[in-house]
Scaffold this motif. Structure first.
Motif, mmCIF file in Angstrom:
data_model
loop_
_atom_site.group_PDB
_atom_site.id
_atom_site.type_symbol
_atom_site.label_atom_id
_atom_site.label_comp_id
_atom_site.label_asym_id
_atom_site.label_seq_id
_atom_site.Cartn_x
_atom_site.Cartn_y
_atom_site.Cartn_z
ATOM 1 N N GLU A 7 42.469 43.761 37.645
ATOM 2 C CA GLU A 7 43.399 44.880 37.780
ATOM 3 C C GLU A 7 42.955 45.956 36.797
ATOM 4 O O GLU A 7 42.776 45.677 35.611
ATOM 5 N N ARG A 13 47.837 44.707 34.264
ATOM 6 C CA ARG A 13 46.933 43.587 33.976
ATOM 7 C C ARG A 13 47.563 42.657 32.942
ATOM 8 O O ARG A 13 47.560 41.443 33.105
ATOM 9 N N THR A 50 42.916 39.851 43.004
ATOM 10 C CA THR A 50 42.345 41.161 42.701
ATOM 11 C C THR A 50 43.085 42.300 43.376
ATOM 12 O O THR A 50 43.556 42.167 44.503
ATOM 13 N N ASP A 51 43.180 43.398 42.638
ATOM 14 C CA ASP A 51 43.643 44.645 43.221
ATOM 15 C C ASP A 51 42.557 45.089 44.199
ATOM 16 O O ASP A 51 41.372 44.837 43.971
#
Length: 122
Positions: A7, A13, A50-51
């Motif tokens: 992130e 994060r 994950t972004d």
């Protein structure tokens, strides 16, 4: 279960990374897909969270690279927009979590992945 969390937004994060920690779970946060590839190279993580929108290499590109090495890999793509069914065609263990998501959704998803990993380990 070892989780690699990517992130680029520092506050997210830190916060989401801490919230994913739990019984039998460790989270390694990082800010970019490139950093994630380096961290994963020596000792692959059990799950990638994950972004999708990252500077440089995108989260979807990161997922594709890791899935190329291990199609059975667990991947959770976090996205602010609908990705359709496309990512689920990359592998049987690819999931999409739409932002903003409820913490309960994330927890349920991680619990189900943990259960599946434990069953696979036999």
């Amino acid at each position: 279960m070892r989780i690699l969390y990517v992130e680029d937004h520092p506050e997210l994060r830190e916060t989401i990374g801490m919230l994913m920690e739990g019984e039998g779970r460790t989270v390694t946060p990082c800010a970019s897909a490139e950093e994630a590839l380096a961290l994963d190279a020596g000792d692959p993580f059990d799950v990638l969270v994950t972004d999708v929108s990252l500077p440089g290499l995108s989260g979807t590109d990161l997922a594709r690279q890791l899935l190329a090495d291990d199609p059975q890999r667990w991947v959770v793509l976090c996205s602010g927009y609908e990705l359709g069914s496309h990512p689920t065609q990359w592998g049987p263990n690819v999931r999409v979590l739409l932002k903003p998501f409820e913490l309960e959704e994330l927890e349920q998803l991680l619990t189900s992945i943990h259960t599946a990993l434990a069953a696979a380990a036999g």
